[in-house]
Design a protein around this motif. Structure first.
Motif, mmCIF file in Angstrom:
data_model
loop_
_atom_site.group_PDB
_atom_site.id
_atom_site.type_symbol
_atom_site.label_atom_id
_atom_site.label_comp_id
_atom_site.label_asym_id
_atom_site.label_seq_id
_atom_site.Cartn_x
_atom_site.Cartn_y
_atom_site.Cartn_z
ATOM 1 N N GLY A 151 -10.043 3.045 7.613
ATOM 2 C CA GLY A 151 -10.769 1.771 7.618
ATOM 3 C C GLY A 151 -10.344 0.958 8.808
ATOM 4 O O GLY A 151 -9.810 1.493 9.783
ATOM 5 N N GLY A 152 -10.548 -0.343 8.741
ATOM 6 C CA GLY A 152 -10.159 -1.198 9.856
ATOM 7 C C GLY A 152 -10.669 -2.610 9.655
ATOM 8 O O GLY A 152 -11.142 -2.970 8.575
ATOM 9 N N LYS A 153 -10.580 -3.372 10.728
ATOM 10 C CA LYS A 153 -10.913 -4.800 10.645
ATOM 11 C C LYS A 153 -12.419 -5.020 10.507
ATOM 12 O O LYS A 153 -13.213 -4.301 11.105
ATOM 13 C CB LYS A 153 -10.430 -5.511 11.906
ATOM 14 C CG LYS A 153 -8.932 -5.425 12.096
ATOM 15 C CD LYS A 153 -8.501 -6.101 13.389
ATOM 16 C CE LYS A 153 -7.127 -5.639 13.814
ATOM 17 N NZ LYS A 153 -7.116 -4.397 14.630
ATOM 18 N N GLU B 282 -16.244 2.144 10.090
ATOM 19 C CA GLU B 282 -14.915 2.686 10.399
ATOM 20 C C GLU B 282 -14.805 4.161 9.983
ATOM 21 O O GLU B 282 -14.172 4.956 10.671
ATOM 22 C CB GLU B 282 -13.823 1.863 9.702
ATOM 23 C CG GLU B 282 -13.660 0.451 10.272
ATOM 24 C CD GLU B 282 -12.883 0.416 11.592
ATOM 25 O OE1 GLU B 282 -12.399 1.462 12.045
ATOM 26 O OE2 GLU B 282 -12.777 -0.687 12.171
ATOM 27 N N ARG C 139 -1.469 7.633 10.021
ATOM 28 C CA ARG C 139 -1.662 6.870 11.258
ATOM 29 C C ARG C 139 -0.842 7.437 12.399
ATOM 30 O O ARG C 139 0.234 7.991 12.179
ATOM 31 C CB ARG C 139 -1.245 5.407 11.052
ATOM 32 C CG ARG C 139 -2.252 4.560 10.328
ATOM 33 C CD ARG C 139 -1.854 3.100 10.389
ATOM 34 N NE ARG C 139 -2.228 2.499 11.656
ATOM 35 C CZ ARG C 139 -3.352 1.822 11.864
ATOM 36 N NH1 ARG C 139 -4.219 1.658 10.884
ATOM 37 N NH2 ARG C 139 -3.619 1.292 13.027
ATOM 38 N N LEU D 101 1.759 3.269 3.671
ATOM 39 C CA LEU D 101 2.173 2.004 4.286
ATOM 40 C C LEU D 101 2.441 1.021 3.147
ATOM 41 O O LEU D 101 1.761 1.069 2.105
ATOM 42 C CB LEU D 101 1.057 1.469 5.203
ATOM 43 C CG LEU D 101 0.801 2.293 6.466
ATOM 44 C CD1 LEU D 101 -0.423 1.749 7.217
ATOM 45 C CD2 LEU D 101 2.020 2.280 7.368
ATOM 46 N N ASP E 213 -0.276 -0.670 1.088
ATOM 47 C CA ASP E 213 -1.164 0.157 0.267
ATOM 48 C C ASP E 213 -0.634 0.373 -1.146
ATOM 49 O O ASP E 213 -1.389 0.752 -2.047
ATOM 50 C CB ASP E 213 -1.412 1.510 0.943
ATOM 51 C CG ASP E 213 -2.174 1.340 2.233
ATOM 52 O OD1 ASP E 213 -1.726 0.549 3.083
ATOM 53 O OD2 ASP E 213 -3.228 1.962 2.390
ATOM 54 N N LEU F 41 -1.229 -8.226 4.929
ATOM 55 C CA LEU F 41 -0.595 -7.424 5.981
ATOM 56 C C LEU F 41 0.392 -8.282 6.764
ATOM 57 O O LEU F 41 0.308 -9.513 6.731
ATOM 58 C CB LEU F 41 -1.682 -6.876 6.916
ATOM 59 C CG LEU F 41 -2.681 -5.934 6.230
ATOM 60 C CD1 LEU F 41 -3.857 -5.647 7.127
ATOM 61 C CD2 LEU F 41 -1.988 -4.653 5.828
ATOM 62 N N GLU G 299 -2.437 5.948 4.924
ATOM 63 C CA GLU G 299 -3.295 4.798 4.624
ATOM 64 C C GLU G 299 -4.661 5.277 4.174
ATOM 65 O O GLU G 299 -4.963 6.477 4.204
ATOM 66 C CB GLU G 299 -3.451 3.943 5.885
ATOM 67 C CG GLU G 299 -4.233 4.661 6.990
ATOM 68 C CD GLU G 299 -4.620 3.760 8.151
ATOM 69 O OE1 GLU G 299 -4.134 2.615 8.212
ATOM 70 O OE2 GLU G 299 -5.420 4.210 8.996
ATOM 71 N N PHE G 300 -5.485 4.302 3.787
ATOM 72 C CA PHE G 300 -6.896 4.560 3.547
ATOM 73 C C PHE G 300 -7.607 4.316 4.872
ATOM 74 O O PHE G 300 -7.405 3.254 5.477
ATOM 75 C CB PHE G 300 -7.437 3.617 2.477
ATOM 76 C CG PHE G 300 -6.664 3.702 1.193
ATOM 77 C CD1 PHE G 300 -6.787 4.816 0.379
ATOM 78 C CD2 PHE G 300 -5.781 2.703 0.822
ATOM 79 C CE1 PHE G 300 -6.050 4.915 -0.792
ATOM 80 C CE2 PHE G 300 -5.053 2.790 -0.349
ATOM 81 C CZ PHE G 300 -5.178 3.903 -1.158
HETATM 82 N N1 LIG Z 1 -7.278 0.782 7.893
HETATM 83 C C1 LIG Z 1 -6.183 0.517 7.215
HETATM 84 N N2 LIG Z 1 -5.250 -0.281 7.787
HETATM 85 C C2 LIG Z 1 -4.135 -0.525 7.082
HETATM 86 C C3 LIG Z 1 -3.926 0.025 5.802
HETATM 87 N N3 LIG Z 1 -2.713 -0.382 5.362
HETATM 88 C C4 LIG Z 1 -2.180 -1.165 6.319
HETATM 89 O O1 LIG Z 1 -1.085 -1.720 6.311
HETATM 90 N N4 LIG Z 1 -3.057 -1.250 7.379
HETATM 91 C C5 LIG Z 1 -2.828 -2.023 8.589
HETATM 92 C C6 LIG Z 1 -2.598 -1.156 9.795
HETATM 93 C C7 LIG Z 1 -3.144 -2.003 10.921
HETATM 94 O O2 LIG Z 1 -2.135 -2.910 11.325
HETATM 95 C C8 LIG Z 1 -4.263 -2.815 10.278
HETATM 96 C C9 LIG Z 1 -5.629 -2.228 10.491
HETATM 97 O O3 LIG Z 1 -5.833 -2.011 11.810
HETATM 98 P P1 LIG Z 1 -6.716 -0.809 12.368
HETATM 99 O O4 LIG Z 1 -6.118 -0.410 13.663
HETATM 100 O O5 LIG Z 1 -6.927 0.267 11.333
HETATM 101 O O6 LIG Z 1 -8.064 -1.568 12.526
HETATM 102 P P2 LIG Z 1 -9.181 -1.357 13.624
HETATM 103 O O7 LIG Z 1 -9.535 0.078 13.690
HETATM 104 O O8 LIG Z 1 -10.255 -2.355 13.328
HETATM 105 O O9 LIG Z 1 -8.310 -1.808 14.875
HETATM 106 P P3 LIG Z 1 -8.593 -1.926 16.395
HETATM 107 O O10 LIG Z 1 -8.024 -0.656 16.974
HETATM 108 O O11 LIG Z 1 -10.059 -2.096 16.567
HETATM 109 O O12 LIG Z 1 -7.776 -3.129 16.767
HETATM 110 O O13 LIG Z 1 -3.966 -2.813 8.889
HETATM 111 C C10 LIG Z 1 -4.919 0.865 5.232
HETATM 112 O O14 LIG Z 1 -4.814 1.395 4.130
HETATM 113 N N5 LIG Z 1 -6.031 1.084 5.982
#
Ligand SMILES: Nc1nc2c([nH]c(=O)n2[C@H]2C[C@H](O)[C@@H](COP(=O)(O)OP(=O)(O)OP(=O)(O)O)O2)c(=O)[nH]1
Length: 254
Positions: free
Chosen positions: A55-57, A71, A41, A132, A135, A92, A52-53
């Motif tokens: 992905g996202g919300k 994603e 990240r 992270l 994970d 999280l 991390e893996f």
């Molecule tokens: N994608 C992903 N997020 C992780 C992992 N581990 C972990 O703590 N996270 C946390 C980091 C971020 O705070 C949250 C995911 O947010 P993100 O920024 O990837 O999601 P997104 O693309 O949908 O976000 P956005 O910019 O649209 O707000 O989860 C993981 O393995 N994969």
């Protein structure tokens, strides 16, 4: 009209939190030749440098599978197919739940747009990167998956593509051809909310992978009263498409 100030509704839920729905972040453990893809990240500062893996919300109205596929396309510029979910789950710091699905790349190559490094890690390299904290719970199960001799373990649960057919005969013929060619095909009657005249319902042919989707598109191109359906809603996913507001019988150019 004046927008209400946040102070007017200090506890108003975020749009995605309405109805008490839990916020989910989907991570995709992409597997290739006994290795998993880890991505580093760059933002925000609290997580930058952590692995991390990708992905996202999950967006409102979207399934977890759809979110994972979207994603991966956004973050890595390639098309993924998602398989089973790993059994662990972690919370999280913001209260959302992180779930991780196995997946594989079915089209294109990895070209990170948001991460500043990626690594394909074998089972014995899995702990070489600084994951992270959320994970960590997934790593033990992943080690087992990567150690399986069968190689790529991810069964395909792919984004579906679908074609609309006015004539059941055409739909059956195309479905038969695709099945003969070894593709998984689902044939269904199209329905719109509130519609009850089954005589007028069209036919849908669904396929589950990009190769089958391209083949379906070729076959559909040769049929006058059939077309590919864009942005097909999945069961439990988005709302049904709105009813057409006029006749929609477009002849395809030959
Ligand atoms: N994608 C992903 N997020 C992780 C992992 N581990 C972990 O703590 N996270 C946390 C980091 C971020 O705070 C949250 C995911 O947010 P993100 O920024 O990837 O999601 P997104 O693309 O949908 O976000 P956005 O910019 O649209 O707000 O989860 C993981 O393995 N994969």
């Amino acid at each position: 009209m004046e927008t209400p100030r946040p102070a007017d509704a200090p506890d108003a839920p975020l749009p995605s939190d309405r109805d008490g729905e839990q916020r989910v972040v989907v991570g995709v453990a992409l597997i290739r030749a006994g290795r998993v893809l880890a991505a580093r990240r760059t933002a925000p500062a609290a997580t930058a440098g952590g692995w991390e893996f990708p992905g996202g919300k999950v967006d409102p109205g979207e399934t977890e599978i759809e979110a994972g596929v979207r994603e991966i396309a956004e973050e890595l510029g390639c098309e993924a197919s998602l398989g089973r979910r790993l059994s662990a789950e972690s919370t999280l710091p913001n209260g959302a739940v992180l779930r991780v699905y196995l997946g594989r790349i079915v089209f294109g190559e990895v070209g990170p747009t948001e991460h500043d490094a990626v690594r394909w890690l074998a089972a014995d390299e899995l702990r070489e990167v600084a994951w992270l904290p959320a994970d960590e719970p997934f790593l033990a199960e992943l080690e087992q998956v990567l150690a399986e001799p069968a190689g790529d373990p991810a069964p395909v649960v792919a984004p579906t593509a679908a074609a609309h057919f006015d004539e059941g005969e055409d739909a059956e013929q195309v479905a038969g051809t695709l099945r003969e060619e070894g593709h998984t095909v689902r044939l269904a009657r199209e329905s719109f909310a509130g519609e009850d005249d089954s005589e007028d319902r069209a036919w849908l042919v669904h396929v589950e992978d990009p190769v089958a989707a391209r083949r379906l598109s070729e076959l559909v191109g040769a049929i006058e009263l059939a077309w590919m359906v864009d942005d097909e809603p999945q069961p439990g996913g988005r709302a049904p498409a709105p009813l057409p507001d006029g006749p929609k019988r477009i002849k395809r150019p030959r």
